[in-house]
Design a protein around this motif. Structure first.
Motif, PDB file in Angstrom:
ATOM      1  N   ASP A  32      12.608  20.190   9.562  1.00 24.02           N
ATOM      2  CA  ASP A  32      13.556  19.948   8.468  1.00 24.02           C
ATOM      3  C   ASP A  32      14.865  19.346   8.966  1.00 24.02           C
ATOM      4  O   ASP A  32      15.343  18.343   8.426  1.00 24.02           O
ATOM      5  CB  ASP A  32      13.838  21.238   7.692  1.00 24.02           C
ATOM      6  CG  ASP A  32      12.635  21.720   6.903  1.00 24.02           C
ATOM      7  OD1 ASP A  32      11.806  20.873   6.500  1.00 24.02           O
ATOM      8  OD2 ASP A  32      12.521  22.941   6.689  1.00 24.02           O
ATOM      9  N   ASN A  33      15.461  19.964   9.987  1.00 27.19           N
ATOM     10  CA  ASN A  33      16.746  19.430  10.422  1.00 27.19           C
ATOM     11  C   ASN A  33      16.595  18.102  11.163  1.00 27.19           C
ATOM     12  O   ASN A  33      17.480  17.259  11.100  1.00 27.19           O
ATOM     13  CB  ASN A  33      17.591  20.451  11.195  1.00 27.19           C
ATOM     14  CG  ASN A  33      17.053  20.850  12.541  1.00 27.19           C
ATOM     15  OD1 ASN A  33      16.121  20.285  13.078  1.00 27.19           O
ATOM     16  ND2 ASN A  33      17.665  21.889  13.103  1.00 27.19           N
ATOM     17  N   VAL A  34      15.471  17.888  11.829  1.00 21.73           N
ATOM     18  CA  VAL A  34      15.240  16.588  12.465  1.00 21.73           C
ATOM     19  C   VAL A  34      15.154  15.497  11.408  1.00 21.73           C
ATOM     20  O   VAL A  34      15.745  14.430  11.550  1.00 21.73           O
ATOM     21  CB  VAL A  34      13.972  16.611  13.347  1.00 21.73           C
ATOM     22  CG1 VAL A  34      13.513  15.204  13.698  1.00 21.73           C
ATOM     23  CG2 VAL A  34      14.224  17.411  14.605  1.00 21.73           C
ATOM     24  N   SER A  35      14.445  15.781  10.341  1.00 22.08           N
ATOM     25  CA  SER A  35      14.337  14.810   9.253  1.00 22.08           C
ATOM     26  C   SER A  35      15.720  14.461   8.710  1.00 22.08           C
ATOM     27  O   SER A  35      16.075  13.279   8.583  1.00 22.08           O
ATOM     28  CB  SER A  35      13.447  15.372   8.143  1.00 22.08           C
ATOM     29  OG  SER A  35      13.389  14.480   7.064  1.00 22.08           O
ATOM     30  N   GLU A  36      16.496  15.468   8.402  1.00 22.22           N
ATOM     31  CA  GLU A  36      17.843  15.247   7.868  1.00 22.22           C
ATOM     32  C   GLU A  36      18.716  14.464   8.839  1.00 22.22           C
ATOM     33  O   GLU A  36      19.429  13.545   8.447  1.00 22.22           O
ATOM     34  CB  GLU A  36      18.513  16.585   7.549  1.00 22.22           C
ATOM     35  CG  GLU A  36      17.908  17.315   6.380  1.00 22.22           C
ATOM     36  CD  GLU A  36      18.497  18.712   6.208  1.00 22.22           C
ATOM     37  OE1 GLU A  36      19.591  18.989   6.747  1.00 22.22           O
ATOM     38  OE2 GLU A  36      17.855  19.529   5.529  1.00 22.22           O
ATOM     39  N   MET A  37      18.652  14.820  10.106  1.00 25.06           N
ATOM     40  CA  MET A  37      19.513  14.184  11.100  1.00 25.06           C
ATOM     41  C   MET A  37      19.107  12.739  11.368  1.00 25.06           C
ATOM     42  O   MET A  37      19.973  11.873  11.527  1.00 25.06           O
ATOM     43  CB  MET A  37      19.513  14.989  12.393  1.00 25.06           C
ATOM     44  CG  MET A  37      20.237  16.291  12.265  1.00 25.06           C
ATOM     45  SD  MET A  37      20.123  17.174  13.830  1.00 25.06           S
ATOM     46  CE  MET A  37      20.805  18.742  13.357  1.00 25.06           C
ATOM     47  N   LEU A  38      17.805  12.484  11.441  1.00 25.52           N
ATOM     48  CA  LEU A  38      17.372  11.102  11.656  1.00 25.52           C
ATOM     49  C   LEU A  38      17.793  10.224  10.476  1.00 25.52           C
ATOM     50  O   LEU A  38      18.314   9.123  10.672  1.00 25.52           O
ATOM     51  CB  LEU A  38      15.861  11.033  11.863  1.00 25.52           C
ATOM     52  CG  LEU A  38      15.334  11.559  13.195  1.00 25.52           C
ATOM     53  CD1 LEU A  38      13.812  11.539  13.211  1.00 25.52           C
ATOM     54  CD2 LEU A  38      15.888  10.762  14.372  1.00 25.52           C
ATOM     55  N   LEU A  39      17.578  10.728   9.278  1.00 25.15           N
ATOM     56  CA  LEU A  39      17.966   9.958   8.095  1.00 25.15           C
ATOM     57  C   LEU A  39      19.475   9.727   8.062  1.00 25.15           C
ATOM     58  O   LEU A  39      19.937   8.631   7.736  1.00 25.15           O
ATOM     59  CB  LEU A  39      17.495  10.663   6.821  1.00 25.15           C
ATOM     60  CG  LEU A  39      15.979  10.706   6.613  1.00 25.15           C
ATOM     61  CD1 LEU A  39      15.615  11.634   5.464  1.00 25.15           C
ATOM     62  CD2 LEU A  39      15.414   9.315   6.384  1.00 25.15           C
ATOM     63  N   ASP A  44      15.166   4.845   9.119  1.00 25.12           N
ATOM     64  CA  ASP A  44      14.573   4.745   7.791  1.00 25.12           C
ATOM     65  C   ASP A  44      13.574   5.868   7.530  1.00 25.12           C
ATOM     66  O   ASP A  44      13.055   6.498   8.453  1.00 25.12           O
ATOM     67  CB  ASP A  44      13.977   3.365   7.527  1.00 25.12           C
ATOM     68  CG  ASP A  44      12.695   3.064   8.275  1.00 25.12           C
ATOM     69  OD1 ASP A  44      11.803   3.929   8.342  1.00 25.12           O
ATOM     70  OD2 ASP A  44      12.572   1.941   8.783  1.00 25.12           O
ATOM     71  N   GLU A  45      13.346   6.114   6.266  1.00 26.72           N
ATOM     72  CA  GLU A  45      12.507   7.240   5.856  1.00 26.72           C
ATOM     73  C   GLU A  45      11.075   7.105   6.371  1.00 26.72           C
ATOM     74  O   GLU A  45      10.455   8.084   6.757  1.00 26.72           O
ATOM     75  CB  GLU A  45      12.512   7.381   4.336  1.00 26.72           C
ATOM     76  CG  GLU A  45      11.829   8.645   3.876  1.00 26.72           C
ATOM     77  CD  GLU A  45      12.049   8.944   2.410  1.00 26.72           C
ATOM     78  OE1 GLU A  45      11.266   9.741   1.885  1.00 26.72           O
ATOM     79  OE2 GLU A  45      12.994   8.403   1.815  1.00 26.72           O
ATOM     80  N   GLU A  46      10.565   5.882   6.393  1.00 28.03           N
ATOM     81  CA  GLU A  46       9.192   5.676   6.869  1.00 28.03           C
ATOM     82  C   GLU A  46       9.054   6.090   8.333  1.00 28.03           C
ATOM     83  O   GLU A  46       8.117   6.802   8.703  1.00 28.03           O
ATOM     84  CB  GLU A  46       8.783   4.215   6.706  1.00 28.03           C
ATOM     85  CG  GLU A  46       7.359   3.942   7.174  1.00 28.03           C
ATOM     86  CD  GLU A  46       6.974   2.478   7.073  1.00 28.03           C
ATOM     87  OE1 GLU A  46       5.995   2.107   7.731  1.00 28.03           O
ATOM     88  OE2 GLU A  46       7.634   1.719   6.354  1.00 28.03           O
ATOM     89  N   ALA A  47       9.986   5.670   9.171  1.00 28.37           N
ATOM     90  CA  ALA A  47       9.942   6.029  10.587  1.00 28.37           C
ATOM     91  C   ALA A  47      10.114   7.535  10.772  1.00 28.37           C
ATOM     92  O   ALA A  47       9.438   8.153  11.592  1.00 28.37           O
ATOM     93  CB  ALA A  47      11.012   5.271  11.367  1.00 28.37           C
ATOM     94  N   THR A  48      11.008   8.113   9.992  1.00 29.44           N
ATOM     95  CA  THR A  48      11.228   9.561  10.062  1.00 29.44           C
ATOM     96  C   THR A  48       9.956  10.309   9.688  1.00 29.44           C
ATOM     97  O   THR A  48       9.550  11.247  10.387  1.00 29.44           O
ATOM     98  CB  THR A  48      12.395   9.964   9.137  1.00 29.44           C
ATOM     99  OG1 THR A  48      13.580   9.296   9.580  1.00 29.44           O
ATOM    100  CG2 THR A  48      12.619  11.458   9.145  1.00 29.44           C
ATOM    101  N   GLN A  49       9.307   9.893   8.623  1.00 29.47           N
ATOM    102  CA  GLN A  49       8.061  10.542   8.192  1.00 29.47           C
ATOM    103  C   GLN A  49       6.943  10.333   9.203  1.00 29.47           C
ATOM    104  O   GLN A  49       6.140  11.238   9.445  1.00 29.47           O
ATOM    105  CB  GLN A  49       7.655  10.063   6.802  1.00 29.47           C
ATOM    106  CG  GLN A  49       8.567  10.553   5.700  1.00 29.47           C
ATOM    107  CD  GLN A  49       8.717  12.063   5.703  1.00 29.47           C
ATOM    108  OE1 GLN A  49       7.750  12.813   5.774  1.00 29.47           O
ATOM    109  NE2 GLN A  49       9.958  12.527   5.658  1.00 29.47           N
ATOM    110  N   GLN A  50       6.881   9.146   9.802  1.00 30.63           N
ATOM    111  CA  GLN A  50       5.871   8.893  10.833  1.00 30.63           C
ATOM    112  C   GLN A  50       6.075   9.833  12.011  1.00 30.63           C
ATOM    113  O   GLN A  50       5.103  10.381  12.556  1.00 30.63           O
ATOM    114  CB  GLN A  50       5.931   7.443  11.315  1.00 30.63           C
ATOM    115  CG  GLN A  50       5.310   6.457  10.382  1.00 30.63           C
ATOM    116  CD  GLN A  50       5.443   5.035  10.924  1.00 30.63           C
ATOM    117  OE1 GLN A  50       6.515   4.636  11.381  1.00 30.63           O
ATOM    118  NE2 GLN A  50       4.365   4.298  10.878  1.00 30.63           N
ATOM    119  N   PHE A  51       7.320  10.005  12.423  1.00 27.90           N
ATOM    120  CA  PHE A  51       7.632  10.897  13.534  1.00 27.90           C
ATOM    121  C   PHE A  51       7.129  12.311  13.233  1.00 27.90           C
ATOM    122  O   PHE A  51       6.447  12.928  14.050  1.00 27.90           O
ATOM    123  CB  PHE A  51       9.140  10.898  13.795  1.00 27.90           C
ATOM    124  CG  PHE A  51       9.545  11.764  14.943  1.00 27.90           C
ATOM    125  CD1 PHE A  51       9.522  11.277  16.229  1.00 27.90           C
ATOM    126  CD2 PHE A  51       9.941  13.082  14.734  1.00 27.90           C
ATOM    127  CE1 PHE A  51       9.886  12.084  17.302  1.00 27.90           C
ATOM    128  CE2 PHE A  51      10.305  13.893  15.790  1.00 27.90           C
ATOM    129  CZ  PHE A  51      10.278  13.393  17.078  1.00 27.90           C
TER     130      PHE A  51
END
Length: 93
Positions: A32-39, A44-51
């Motif tokens: 959760d926090n990685v997603s928030e921090m990357l965004l 971009d959301e696609e790269a974050t979701q891929q990660f």
């Protein structure tokens, strides 16, 4: 040849990479926090979701049946590709 160890190492590399980029200890990270921090850093959301998907796939693959060689090659390439993509996005900022 050790499937479980391979996926553990991929996960450790991904978590270590993102911890380094976010300047946080790995122990403070979760999906959760990685997603928030990357965004928030402009990834971009696609790269974050891929990660996050690759992390989830590694967790699943550690214990799932199938052709380990094919899955391991695919997972290695996917992890390498997403790190490269995130690096490219960071350099553009």
């Amino acid at each position: 040849g050790d499937v479980e160890q391979f996926y553990d190492e991929i996960m450790r590399a991904l978590w270590g990479y993102v911890a380094d980029k976010l300047n946080l200890p790995v122990t403070d990270l979760n999906k959760d926090n990685v997603s928030e921090m990357l965004l928030s850093r402009g990834i971009d959301e696609e790269a974050t979701q891929q990660f996050l998907q690759i992390l989830g796939d590694c967790e699943f693959a550690r214990f799932a049946p199938g052709d380990p060689g094919t899955n391991m090659d695919h997972m290695y390439n996917a992890a390498s590709d997403i790190i490269g993509k995130i690096e490219d996005e960071i350099r553009k900022k």
